[in-house]
Each structure stands twice: as C-alpha cells, then as structure tokens.
Design a protein around this motif. Structure first.
Motif, PDB file in Angstrom:
ATOM      1  N   ARG A 177       0.814  -1.219   0.000  1.00 27.63           N
ATOM      2  CA  ARG A 177       0.000   0.000   0.000  1.00 27.63           C
ATOM      3  C   ARG A 177       0.853   1.276   0.000  1.00 27.63           C
ATOM      4  O   ARG A 177       0.352   2.363  -0.313  1.00 27.63           O
ATOM      5  N   VAL A 178       2.110   1.167   0.390  1.00 26.03           N
ATOM      6  CA  VAL A 178       2.953   2.353   0.580  1.00 26.03           C
ATOM      7  C   VAL A 178       3.293   2.998  -0.766  1.00 26.03           C
ATOM      8  O   VAL A 178       3.645   2.307  -1.730  1.00 26.03           O
ATOM      9  N   GLN A 179       3.196   4.338  -0.809  1.00 26.45           N
ATOM     10  CA  GLN A 179       3.421   5.080  -2.051  1.00 26.45           C
ATOM     11  C   GLN A 179       4.352   6.264  -1.801  1.00 26.45           C
ATOM     12  O   GLN A 179       4.463   6.770  -0.681  1.00 26.45           O
ATOM     13  N   ALA A 180       4.997   6.712  -2.866  1.00 32.07           N
ATOM     14  CA  ALA A 180       5.783   7.939  -2.783  1.00 32.07           C
ATOM     15  C   ALA A 180       4.852   9.084  -2.414  1.00 32.07           C
ATOM     16  O   ALA A 180       3.726   9.171  -2.922  1.00 32.07           O
ATOM     17  N   GLY A 181       5.307   9.944  -1.521  1.00 33.03           N
ATOM     18  CA  GLY A 181       4.480  11.038  -1.041  1.00 33.03           C
ATOM     19  C   GLY A 181       3.801  10.760   0.275  1.00 33.03           C
ATOM     20  O   GLY A 181       3.266  11.676   0.909  1.00 33.03           O
ATOM     21  N   ASP A 182       3.805   9.494   0.711  1.00 34.75           N
ATOM     22  CA  ASP A 182       3.245   9.158   2.023  1.00 34.75           C
ATOM     23  C   ASP A 182       4.044   9.840   3.133  1.00 34.75           C
ATOM     24  O   ASP A 182       5.225  10.175   2.967  1.00 34.75           O
ATOM     25  N   ALA A 272      12.367   5.624   2.754  1.00 36.00           N
ATOM     26  CA  ALA A 272      11.806   6.418   3.850  1.00 36.00           C
ATOM     27  C   ALA A 272      12.891   7.318   4.432  1.00 36.00           C
ATOM     28  O   ALA A 272      13.936   6.829   4.886  1.00 36.00           O
ATOM     29  N   ARG A 273      12.640   8.626   4.415  1.00 37.23           N
ATOM     30  CA  ARG A 273      13.572   9.594   4.994  1.00 37.23           C
ATOM     31  C   ARG A 273      13.055  10.010   6.369  1.00 37.23           C
ATOM     32  O   ARG A 273      11.966  10.564   6.486  1.00 37.23           O
ATOM     33  N   LEU A 274      13.842   9.747   7.387  1.00 38.87           N
ATOM     34  CA  LEU A 274      13.427  10.012   8.766  1.00 38.87           C
ATOM     35  C   LEU A 274      14.323  11.089   9.354  1.00 38.87           C
ATOM     36  O   LEU A 274      15.555  10.962   9.344  1.00 38.87           O
ATOM     37  N   ASP A 275      13.718  12.115   9.892  1.00 34.28           N
ATOM     38  CA  ASP A 275      14.436  13.293  10.373  1.00 34.28           C
ATOM     39  C   ASP A 275      14.674  13.209  11.880  1.00 34.28           C
ATOM     40  O   ASP A 275      13.729  13.318  12.669  1.00 34.28           O
ATOM     41  N   ARG A 276      15.935  13.038  12.282  1.00 34.78           N
ATOM     42  CA  ARG A 276      16.277  12.996  13.712  1.00 34.78           C
ATOM     43  C   ARG A 276      15.902  14.301  14.415  1.00 34.78           C
ATOM     44  O   ARG A 276      15.663  14.321  15.622  1.00 34.78           O
ATOM     45  N   GLY A 277      15.876  15.386  13.692  1.00 37.31           N
ATOM     46  CA  GLY A 277      15.601  16.677  14.308  1.00 37.31           C
ATOM     47  C   GLY A 277      14.173  16.865  14.775  1.00 37.31           C
ATOM     48  O   GLY A 277      13.856  17.879  15.407  1.00 37.31           O
ATOM     49  N   THR A 278      13.300  15.884  14.506  1.00 40.38           N
ATOM     50  CA  THR A 278      11.897  16.020  14.898  1.00 40.38           C
ATOM     51  C   THR A 278      11.637  15.592  16.336  1.00 40.38           C
ATOM     52  O   THR A 278      10.519  15.765  16.825  1.00 40.38           O
ATOM     53  N   TRP A 333       4.164  12.620  16.210  1.00 43.23           N
ATOM     54  CA  TRP A 333       4.660  13.741  15.428  1.00 43.23           C
ATOM     55  C   TRP A 333       5.061  13.278  14.023  1.00 43.23           C
ATOM     56  O   TRP A 333       5.219  12.087  13.771  1.00 43.23           O
ATOM     57  N   LEU A 334       5.234  14.251  13.128  1.00 46.48           N
ATOM     58  CA  LEU A 334       5.683  13.955  11.771  1.00 46.48           C
ATOM     59  C   LEU A 334       7.162  13.613  11.816  1.00 46.48           C
ATOM     60  O   LEU A 334       7.988  14.421  12.239  1.00 46.48           O
ATOM     61  N   LEU A 335       7.494  12.427  11.350  1.00 47.46           N
ATOM     62  CA  LEU A 335       8.860  11.918  11.433  1.00 47.46           C
ATOM     63  C   LEU A 335       9.600  12.007  10.104  1.00 47.46           C
ATOM     64  O   LEU A 335      10.819  12.196  10.082  1.00 47.46           O
ATOM     65  N   GLY A 336       8.882  11.860   9.007  1.00 47.58           N
ATOM     66  CA  GLY A 336       9.555  11.868   7.714  1.00 47.58           C
ATOM     67  C   GLY A 336       8.575  11.611   6.590  1.00 47.58           C
ATOM     68  O   GLY A 336       7.367  11.778   6.742  1.00 47.58           O
ATOM     69  N   ASP A 337       9.125  11.189   5.444  1.00 46.93           N
ATOM     70  CA  ASP A 337       8.276  10.946   4.285  1.00 46.93           C
ATOM     71  C   ASP A 337       8.828   9.804   3.445  1.00 46.93           C
ATOM     72  O   ASP A 337       9.924   9.307   3.681  1.00 46.93           O
ATOM     73  N   ILE A 338       8.022   9.406   2.472  1.00 50.54           N
ATOM     74  CA  ILE A 338       8.393   8.331   1.559  1.00 50.54           C
ATOM     75  C   ILE A 338       8.649   8.940   0.193  1.00 50.54           C
ATOM     76  O   ILE A 338       7.805   9.686  -0.333  1.00 50.54           O
ATOM     77  N   VAL A 339       9.804   8.640  -0.382  1.00 51.52           N
ATOM     78  CA  VAL A 339      10.176   9.190  -1.681  1.00 51.52           C
ATOM     79  C   VAL A 339      10.592   8.066  -2.617  1.00 51.52           C
ATOM     80  O   VAL A 339      10.891   6.942  -2.174  1.00 51.52           O
ATOM     81  N   ALA A 340      10.616   8.385  -3.912  1.00 55.77           N
ATOM     82  CA  ALA A 340      11.110   7.420  -4.888  1.00 55.77           C
ATOM     83  C   ALA A 340      12.607   7.237  -4.674  1.00 55.77           C
ATOM     84  O   ALA A 340      13.342   8.208  -4.446  1.00 55.77           O
ATOM     85  N   ARG A 341      13.040   6.015  -4.720  1.00 55.28           N
ATOM     86  CA  ARG A 341      14.463   5.718  -4.544  1.00 55.28           C
ATOM     87  C   ARG A 341      15.225   6.137  -5.797  1.00 55.28           C
ATOM     88  O   ARG A 341      14.844   5.794  -6.916  1.00 55.28           O
TER      89      ARG A 341
END
Length: 357
Positions: A177-182, A272-278, A333-341
């Motif tokens: 189900r996971v898509q770019a932009g999630d 999946a890009r996850l931001d430690r700064g969050t 909280w918002l942790l990151g997003d899903i992008v095309a590899r």
C-alpha cells in the motif's frame, strides 16, 4: 513399581505439583479480567477455547499470529524482585506485531518457565499479562507454567507468549500500500520497551558498574525503575486510526531499531527519509550512548530511541491520525516521508540530520 517409602518422588526431583496448583488458583482472578464474549470455558482445560463464529461477518478473514518473549529484561525483574510488569511487556511485544498488518488481537496464550514455582510470583507475572491483555483488548485463554529444576536456578524464569488476531483481507496493511508522497508518523515509546537489554545491561551494569538502586537525576528515579518501565501497547491506538482514516502501513519498532523495522514495510523502489531533528530521545537513550561511548549509528541499530510504533499514511490522513492519537494520550509527530528511490540511495529507510536538543 515399588511401595518403598524412601523411593524417589517428583518433589525430591525439584518439581512441586502442589505449588503449581496454587499458582493456577492465584492467577485465575487476573485471567478472568481479560475475558471477551467469545471465550468459552475457563482456565484449567487442556486448550483455550475461542468462539470464532463472529468472523462470519468478514468477507475473507485472515488470521494473523505472532509469538515473542521479553529477552533479558526478565533478569532485571528477577534482580529487583518485581514481577508484575514483565507480563505487560510480553503482551506488547506480541499484540503490536499483530496490529502492524491491521489485525485486531483476539487472544493470547503464555508460557512461563521457572526453576522453582513460587505461586505468588507466578501470579504476579500472570497479573501483568492479564493487565496487558486488557489494554490490548484481547483475551488470555490459557497458558503453561513449567518447572525446570536443574535447567534454571530457583529464582530464575523466562516468559513467552503467542497471539492470534484477525484482519479483513481487503484491509490488510503493508508494503503493497505504501506510495511515494506518504508521510511517516512516529508514536512515542515509554522507554526502552523490551529490546536491547543485553546491550544496556552490558554498558550500565557491567562496564559502568551501576547498581539498580542508583538514583539517576536524568531519569527522576532509580536505574532499576527506569529499566523496568513497561512497554507501551499500541494495538487499540492503531486500530482506532484505521477505523478513522486511511492507513497504508505500521511498523513496530523492536530489535534492530527504527530504520531496520520500518524498512520491512517499504517497497524496494521507495525510500523512507526520517528526520532525527523532529524529536529528542528520552534520557535513558542518551545515557546509554554517553556511558558506553557509542556511535549514533551503532545505538540506533539496537534501541528504539524513543519511538515504539510508526504509521505510514497518505498526506490527507495526517491531521486525523495526529488528532486521534492526541485524544488517546499518545504523543505523536511527523517523522519523515516516503520518496522514490534514486541512484545509489539505499532501499528501505534511513535517519538523517541530528537529534533535537
């Protein structure tokens, strides 16, 4: 067969049947609290019974199963002689694996292996399991307490459990189900949960020589109290989200850390890009890193760093998810997003940046 009164007995071999029977009587009051309408019969049978006729309302019900333990956290419970929370941990480890695919946990069974049956101690363990089942909305339909003298010391024990859940086939969650932009949403952990205790014990108890009754100002309590903090159980929170809005995947953050567990529900062509700064990890994680002089990437391979569950949702679901979790008392909280590899970017998930201070 001999009638010689000096012959061997099971009790002489270290197994106390009477103590086991007393443990069962003591635990019954706690098991009863977990009953769902589908539970048939009571504790004491050879098998737990659960009426699945309710599954007729499903078009295509899929049964989900999971099993787990709590690792070396039981050694701390034994050392502190506090046994009423380790069962809570056990339930969390099992039911939150079930809910990842969208399954509602239905029932659990447990296995408690002891060196010597101490009825009150066994009852305390089961009390924790029962309380965890109540929080997860599932029934405790049976279990086994086994006495293994010679294999375990008189005060040693281990626990394991298995759970069963159900999900409609069309509602199954996961990588498909996971898509770019999630968007990736983090749910706060209560602490270490039930993973990485071999590392934590090695760093704080063996290397640093800290005692469990040591007062740690950063924790606001003793080391032992911090380490025994029960695992947060997210199953009903996750189900509440799925009933309120669209969800594509969940990831239960256990052994292997945040990125490795999230990678299990990310398709190969996405990242999946996850931001430690969050977020700012809880003090216990920083303490282990500092005392053990551990590199960030190394500790992230083992500990959850303060995130116990992750949801992957479409952008339009974000506000609903955060609102539902806030209403249920779960920090998120918002942790990151899903992008095309792209190019050499690694498959799965990765953490970027620096932690918030």
């Amino acid at each position: 067969m001999t009638s010689n009164e000096s012959g061997a007995t099971y009790a002489a071999a270290g197994v106390d049947i009477e103590a086991g029977d007393r443990a069962v009587e003591l635990m019954k009051q706690w098991v009863k609290k977990t009953n769902r309408p589908e539970v048939v019969g009571g504790l004491g049978g050879f098998a737990g019974l659960f009426d699945i006729s309710a599954l007729k309302r499903y078009e295509r019900p899929l049964l989900a199963s999971a099993t787990d333990g709590v690792g070396t956290k039981v050694a701390l419970a034994a050392a502190m002689d506090k046994h009423d929370t380790i069962g809570h941990d056990l339930v969390g480890m099992v039911v939150d694996d079930l809910v990842v695919c969208g399954a509602e946990p239905l029932f659990m069974t447990d296995y408690i292996c002891v060196g010597k049956v101490h009825p009150e101690r066994v009852a305390q363990i089961v009390k924790g399991i029962a309380e965890g089942c109540v929080l997860a909305g599932c029934a405790l339909v049976g279990g086994e307490t086994a006495e293994h003298p010679g294999l375990l010391g008189p005060d040693e024990y281990d626990v394991a459990g298995a759970g069963t859940g159900v999900v409609e086939a069309d509602a199954l969650l996961g990588a498909h189900r996971v898509q770019a932009g999630d968007v990736v949403i983090a749910m706060a952990a209560s602490g270490l949960h039930s993973n990485g205790y071999s590392l934590v014990r090695h760093v704080l108890l063996n290397q640093a020589g800290w005692q469990l009754d040591r007062e740690v100002p950063e924790f606001g309590r003793t080391l032992g109290e911090e380490l025994l903090e029960p695992t947060r159980i997210y199953s009903l929170d996750c189900l509440a989200i799925t009933r309120s809005t669209e969800v594509h995947a969940f990831s239960h953050v256990t052994g292997g850390g945040l990125a490795a567990n999230l990678a299990r529900v990310i398709p190969d062509h996405l990242h999946a890009r996850l931001d430690r700064g969050t977020w700012n990890p809880l003090p216990v994680f920083r303490t282990v890193a500092e005392v053990g002089r551990m590199q960030t990437l190394e500790i992230e391979k083992t500990l959850n760093m303060g995130i116990g569950m992750v949801a992957v949702v479409p952008p339009e679901s974000v506000d609903v998810v955060l609102s539902v979790l806030a209403d249920r008392g779960v920090e998120a909280w918002l942790l990151g997003d899903i992008v095309a590899r792209e190019g050499a970017e690694q498959a799965g998930a990765a953490l970027y940046g620096e932690y918030a201070n």
